[in-house]
Design a protein around this motif. Structure first.
Motif, PDB file in Angstrom:
ATOM      1  N   LEU A   1      48.011  47.534  25.236  1.00 47.09           N
ATOM      2  CA  LEU A   1      46.748  47.983  24.650  1.00 47.09           C
ATOM      3  C   LEU A   1      46.220  47.078  23.551  1.00 47.09           C
ATOM      4  O   LEU A   1      45.036  47.150  23.210  1.00 47.09           O
ATOM      5  CB  LEU A   1      46.929  49.404  24.087  1.00 47.09           C
ATOM      6  CG  LEU A   1      47.265  50.501  25.098  1.00 47.09           C
ATOM      7  CD1 LEU A   1      47.618  51.789  24.372  1.00 47.09           C
ATOM      8  CD2 LEU A   1      46.110  50.724  26.059  1.00 47.09           C
ATOM      9  N   ILE A   2      47.086  46.262  22.974  1.00 53.12           N
ATOM     10  CA  ILE A   2      46.665  45.417  21.848  1.00 53.12           C
ATOM     11  C   ILE A   2      47.591  44.217  21.783  1.00 53.12           C
ATOM     12  O   ILE A   2      48.717  44.263  22.312  1.00 53.12           O
ATOM     13  CB  ILE A   2      46.717  46.222  20.523  1.00 53.12           C
ATOM     14  CG1 ILE A   2      45.927  45.527  19.416  1.00 53.12           C
ATOM     15  CG2 ILE A   2      48.158  46.487  20.112  1.00 53.12           C
ATOM     16  CD1 ILE A   2      45.731  46.401  18.175  1.00 53.12           C
ATOM     17  N   SER A   3      47.133  43.149  21.158  1.00 58.80           N
ATOM     18  CA  SER A   3      47.982  41.980  20.931  1.00 58.80           C
ATOM     19  C   SER A   3      48.170  41.778  19.437  1.00 58.80           C
ATOM     20  O   SER A   3      47.226  41.902  18.650  1.00 58.80           O
ATOM     21  CB  SER A   3      47.351  40.727  21.538  1.00 58.80           C
ATOM     22  OG  SER A   3      47.365  40.791  22.955  1.00 58.80           O
ATOM     23  N   VAL A   4      49.401  41.484  19.050  1.00 55.10           N
ATOM     24  CA  VAL A   4      49.733  41.144  17.665  1.00 55.10           C
ATOM     25  C   VAL A   4      50.472  39.815  17.699  1.00 55.10           C
ATOM     26  O   VAL A   4      51.417  39.641  18.486  1.00 55.10           O
ATOM     27  CB  VAL A   4      50.599  42.235  17.002  1.00 55.10           C
ATOM     28  CG1 VAL A   4      51.023  41.810  15.605  1.00 55.10           C
ATOM     29  CG2 VAL A   4      49.857  43.562  16.951  1.00 55.10           C
ATOM     30  N   GLU A   5      50.047  38.877  16.881  1.00 54.95           N
ATOM     31  CA  GLU A   5      50.599  37.523  16.903  1.00 54.95           C
ATOM     32  C   GLU A   5      50.564  36.954  18.321  1.00 54.95           C
ATOM     33  O   GLU A   5      51.479  36.238  18.753  1.00 54.95           O
ATOM     34  CB  GLU A   5      52.018  37.496  16.329  1.00 54.95           C
ATOM     35  CG  GLU A   5      52.075  37.849  14.857  1.00 54.95           C
ATOM     36  CD  GLU A   5      53.452  37.680  14.238  1.00 54.95           C
ATOM     37  OE1 GLU A   5      54.431  37.449  14.980  1.00 54.95           O
ATOM     38  OE2 GLU A   5      53.554  37.784  12.999  1.00 54.95           O
TER      39      GLU A   5
ATOM     40  N   LEU B   1      46.312  53.416  17.295  1.00 56.07           N
ATOM     41  CA  LEU B   1      46.128  53.021  18.689  1.00 56.07           C
ATOM     42  C   LEU B   1      46.166  54.241  19.610  1.00 56.07           C
ATOM     43  O   LEU B   1      45.438  54.301  20.603  1.00 56.07           O
ATOM     44  CB  LEU B   1      47.225  52.025  19.074  1.00 56.07           C
ATOM     45  CG  LEU B   1      47.026  51.197  20.342  1.00 56.07           C
ATOM     46  CD1 LEU B   1      45.721  50.427  20.309  1.00 56.07           C
ATOM     47  CD2 LEU B   1      48.209  50.245  20.527  1.00 56.07           C
ATOM     48  N   THR B   2      46.983  55.229  19.283  1.00 53.70           N
ATOM     49  CA  THR B   2      47.024  56.470  20.066  1.00 53.70           C
ATOM     50  C   THR B   2      45.687  57.190  19.975  1.00 53.70           C
ATOM     51  O   THR B   2      45.126  57.611  20.996  1.00 53.70           O
ATOM     52  CB  THR B   2      48.159  57.374  19.562  1.00 53.70           C
ATOM     53  OG1 THR B   2      49.419  56.726  19.780  1.00 53.70           O
ATOM     54  CG2 THR B   2      48.152  58.708  20.297  1.00 53.70           C
ATOM     55  N   VAL B   3      45.168  57.345  18.775  1.00 56.88           N
ATOM     56  CA  VAL B   3      43.868  58.006  18.605  1.00 56.88           C
ATOM     57  C   VAL B   3      42.777  57.222  19.333  1.00 56.88           C
ATOM     58  O   VAL B   3      41.921  57.803  20.027  1.00 56.88           O
ATOM     59  CB  VAL B   3      43.526  58.153  17.108  1.00 56.88           C
ATOM     60  CG1 VAL B   3      42.089  58.636  16.935  1.00 56.88           C
ATOM     61  CG2 VAL B   3      44.490  59.130  16.437  1.00 56.88           C
TER      62      VAL B   3
ATOM     63  N   TYR C   1      39.380  48.306  12.313  1.00 59.35           N
ATOM     64  CA  TYR C   1      40.714  48.375  11.715  1.00 59.35           C
ATOM     65  C   TYR C   1      41.768  47.820  12.668  1.00 59.35           C
ATOM     66  O   TYR C   1      42.619  47.003  12.283  1.00 59.35           O
ATOM     67  CB  TYR C   1      41.029  49.823  11.341  1.00 59.35           C
ATOM     68  CG  TYR C   1      42.450  50.076  10.907  1.00 59.35           C
ATOM     69  CD1 TYR C   1      42.939  49.554   9.711  1.00 59.35           C
ATOM     70  CD2 TYR C   1      43.306  50.840  11.695  1.00 59.35           C
ATOM     71  CE1 TYR C   1      44.245  49.797   9.311  1.00 59.35           C
ATOM     72  CE2 TYR C   1      44.610  51.094  11.303  1.00 59.35           C
ATOM     73  CZ  TYR C   1      45.085  50.565  10.113  1.00 59.35           C
ATOM     74  OH  TYR C   1      46.377  50.803   9.723  1.00 59.35           O
ATOM     75  N   LEU C   2      41.718  48.233  13.933  1.00 58.69           N
ATOM     76  CA  LEU C   2      42.680  47.738  14.909  1.00 58.69           C
ATOM     77  C   LEU C   2      42.523  46.236  15.133  1.00 58.69           C
ATOM     78  O   LEU C   2      43.512  45.516  15.323  1.00 58.69           O
ATOM     79  CB  LEU C   2      42.523  48.493  16.228  1.00 58.69           C
ATOM     80  CG  LEU C   2      43.045  49.935  16.210  1.00 58.69           C
ATOM     81  CD1 LEU C   2      42.626  50.675  17.470  1.00 58.69           C
ATOM     82  CD2 LEU C   2      44.568  49.955  16.061  1.00 58.69           C
ATOM     83  N   GLU C   3      41.300  45.759  15.095  1.00 61.58           N
ATOM     84  CA  GLU C   3      41.078  44.322  15.233  1.00 61.58           C
ATOM     85  C   GLU C   3      41.716  43.561  14.074  1.00 61.58           C
ATOM     86  O   GLU C   3      42.311  42.488  14.263  1.00 61.58           O
ATOM     87  CB  GLU C   3      39.579  44.036  15.296  1.00 61.58           C
ATOM     88  CG  GLU C   3      39.242  42.588  15.616  1.00 61.58           C
ATOM     89  CD  GLU C   3      37.755  42.374  15.832  1.00 61.58           C
ATOM     90  OE1 GLU C   3      37.341  41.194  15.868  1.00 61.58           O
ATOM     91  OE2 GLU C   3      37.010  43.368  15.960  1.00 61.58           O
ATOM     92  N   ARG C   4      41.628  44.119  12.874  1.00 57.40           N
ATOM     93  CA  ARG C   4      42.255  43.478  11.720  1.00 57.40           C
ATOM     94  C   ARG C   4      43.780  43.499  11.831  1.00 57.40           C
ATOM     95  O   ARG C   4      44.446  42.512  11.505  1.00 57.40           O
ATOM     96  CB  ARG C   4      41.802  44.157  10.422  1.00 57.40           C
ATOM     97  CG  ARG C   4      40.360  43.845  10.040  1.00 57.40           C
ATOM     98  CD  ARG C   4      40.079  44.215   8.596  1.00 57.40           C
ATOM     99  NE  ARG C   4      40.216  45.645   8.351  1.00 57.40           N
ATOM    100  CZ  ARG C   4      39.249  46.535   8.538  1.00 57.40           C
ATOM    101  NH1 ARG C   4      38.075  46.155   9.005  1.00 57.40           N
ATOM    102  NH2 ARG C   4      39.453  47.813   8.262  1.00 57.40           N
ATOM    103  N   LEU C   5      44.332  44.612  12.288  1.00 53.08           N
ATOM    104  CA  LEU C   5      45.791  44.677  12.450  1.00 53.08           C
ATOM    105  C   LEU C   5      46.264  43.664  13.484  1.00 53.08           C
ATOM    106  O   LEU C   5      47.339  43.066  13.341  1.00 53.08           O
ATOM    107  CB  LEU C   5      46.218  46.085  12.873  1.00 53.08           C
ATOM    108  CG  LEU C   5      46.090  47.213  11.848  1.00 53.08           C
ATOM    109  CD1 LEU C   5      46.825  48.449  12.328  1.00 53.08           C
ATOM    110  CD2 LEU C   5      46.591  46.799  10.467  1.00 53.08           C
ATOM    111  N   SER C   6      45.482  43.472  14.518  1.00 52.50           N
ATOM    112  CA  SER C   6      45.850  42.519  15.554  1.00 52.50           C
ATOM    113  C   SER C   6      45.980  41.105  14.999  1.00 52.50           C
ATOM    114  O   SER C   6      46.741  40.288  15.528  1.00 52.50           O
ATOM    115  CB  SER C   6      44.793  42.542  16.675  1.00 52.50           C
ATOM    116  OG  SER C   6      45.105  41.635  17.702  1.00 52.50           O
ATOM    117  N   ALA C   7      45.272  40.819  13.908  1.00 56.41           N
ATOM    118  CA  ALA C   7      45.271  39.473  13.324  1.00 56.41           C
ATOM    119  C   ALA C   7      46.311  39.304  12.220  1.00 56.41           C
ATOM    120  O   ALA C   7      46.452  38.204  11.663  1.00 56.41           O
ATOM    121  CB  ALA C   7      43.882  39.157  12.777  1.00 56.41           C
ATOM    122  N   VAL C   8      47.051  40.357  11.896  1.00 55.04           N
ATOM    123  CA  VAL C   8      48.028  40.286  10.804  1.00 55.04           C
ATOM    124  C   VAL C   8      49.256  39.476  11.249  1.00 55.04           C
ATOM    125  O   VAL C   8      49.828  39.742  12.305  1.00 55.04           O
ATOM    126  CB  VAL C   8      48.465  41.706  10.378  1.00 55.04           C
ATOM    127  CG1 VAL C   8      49.664  41.638   9.428  1.00 55.04           C
ATOM    128  CG2 VAL C   8      47.312  42.438   9.708  1.00 55.04           C
TER     129      VAL C   8
END
Length: 272
Positions: A140-144, A107-109, A79-86
């Motif tokens: 913790l994550i990359s978006v765009e 991401l907190t969980v 799920y987080l991987e998919r959000l990262s690609a949005v």
């Protein structure tokens, strides 16, 4: 003597409670949006994860079964991987708000699960800086293509863009003292309802507001983010009355000040 002083300072800073919060400072890069966009983000995986692992308590506190969730981490990772690609900048504002809230909570969980078992999220000392507490400052994550921390999402995107104090009832920091992690994912259609329900539930629970023996003790959230709740005690009290049930609202109407604040940083773990 110099070494002793440095050691004492180190121990003091590490023992200090978290009594201050970052200011809301807009990250202009994330103001881009498309008011005419009709695209939506699929949050069903997060919704299903919450329904499998959240445990509502008789005390009004909802906890997460982190031990069970550890064995069920693959859907959360995906799920987080998919959000990262949005391409979030191409969404409309309502879709963006739900996106950022869900990303923060998931991401907190995910971060807690990566370090579980812990007694408190503050024990996950991965933020940059010698005296850091908790994971909030770590990218913790990359978006765009942009690396993001939990602090970025809350204090540089959600708070300054929407300027809605109810955001504090939507994002969850994995602590008993925090407003409950809600048992459903946010969407463009349900965010208003969920934020309003979250505000009502927290204000009318002793974690949020406790009025006993003439003393008004409220959550430290209202102290840390006082500016978001109207600024000053009068603004905070007005906010609390707005979301209080009739009996509590009547009691708050007679108050002119707040006696104390409190917060429980223990992990919201169903197995504690």
């Amino acid at each position: 003597m110099h070494r002793l002083a440095v050691t004492c300072l180190f121990l003091l800073l590490f023992s200090l409670p978290a009594t201050a919060a970052p200011e809301a400072e807009l990250w202009a890069r994330w103001t881009a949006h498309d008011p005419a966009a009709t695209a939506s983000v699929d949050h069903t995986a997060w919704d299903a994860f919450l329904k499998r692992h959240l445990r509502p308590g008789d005390d009004g506190v909802t906890r997460l079964d982190y031990a069970a969730a550890q064995a069920d981490a693959a859907p959360l990772d995906a799920y987080l991987e998919r959000l990262s690609a949005v391409p979030v900048s191409r969404l409309n504002r309502d879709e963006q708000r739900a996106f950022w809230i869900n990303l923060y909570n998931a991401l907190t969980v995910h971060t807690v699960l990566a370090h579980y078992p812990v007694d408190s999220i503050r024990d996950i000392r991965i933020s940059p800086g010698l005296f850091s507490i908790g994971p909030w400052g770590r990218k913790l994550i990359s978006v765009e293509g942009e690396p993001l921390s939990l602090d970025d999402i809350e204090h540089r995107i959600l708070r300054p863009i929407w300027r809605d104090p109810r955001v504090h009832y939507a994002v969850n920091c994995a602590s008993i003292g925090c407003p409950n992690l809600l048992p459903e994912a946010f969407t463009a259609a349900n965010t208003e309802r969920l934020m309003e329900a979250g505000a009502h539930a927290y204000v009318n629970h002793p974690r949020g507001v406790s009025l006993a023996d003439g003393r008004l003790v409220i959550s430290s959230i209202y102290d840390w983010f006082e500016a978001d709740f109207g600024g000053g005690e009068a603004g905070v009290l007005a906010h609390l009355r707005r979301h209080a049930a009739p009996e509590l609202a009547a009691a708050l109407a007679a108050r002119r000040g707040i006696d104390d604040h409190r917060y429980d940083w223990a992990l919201n773990d169903s197995r504690r």
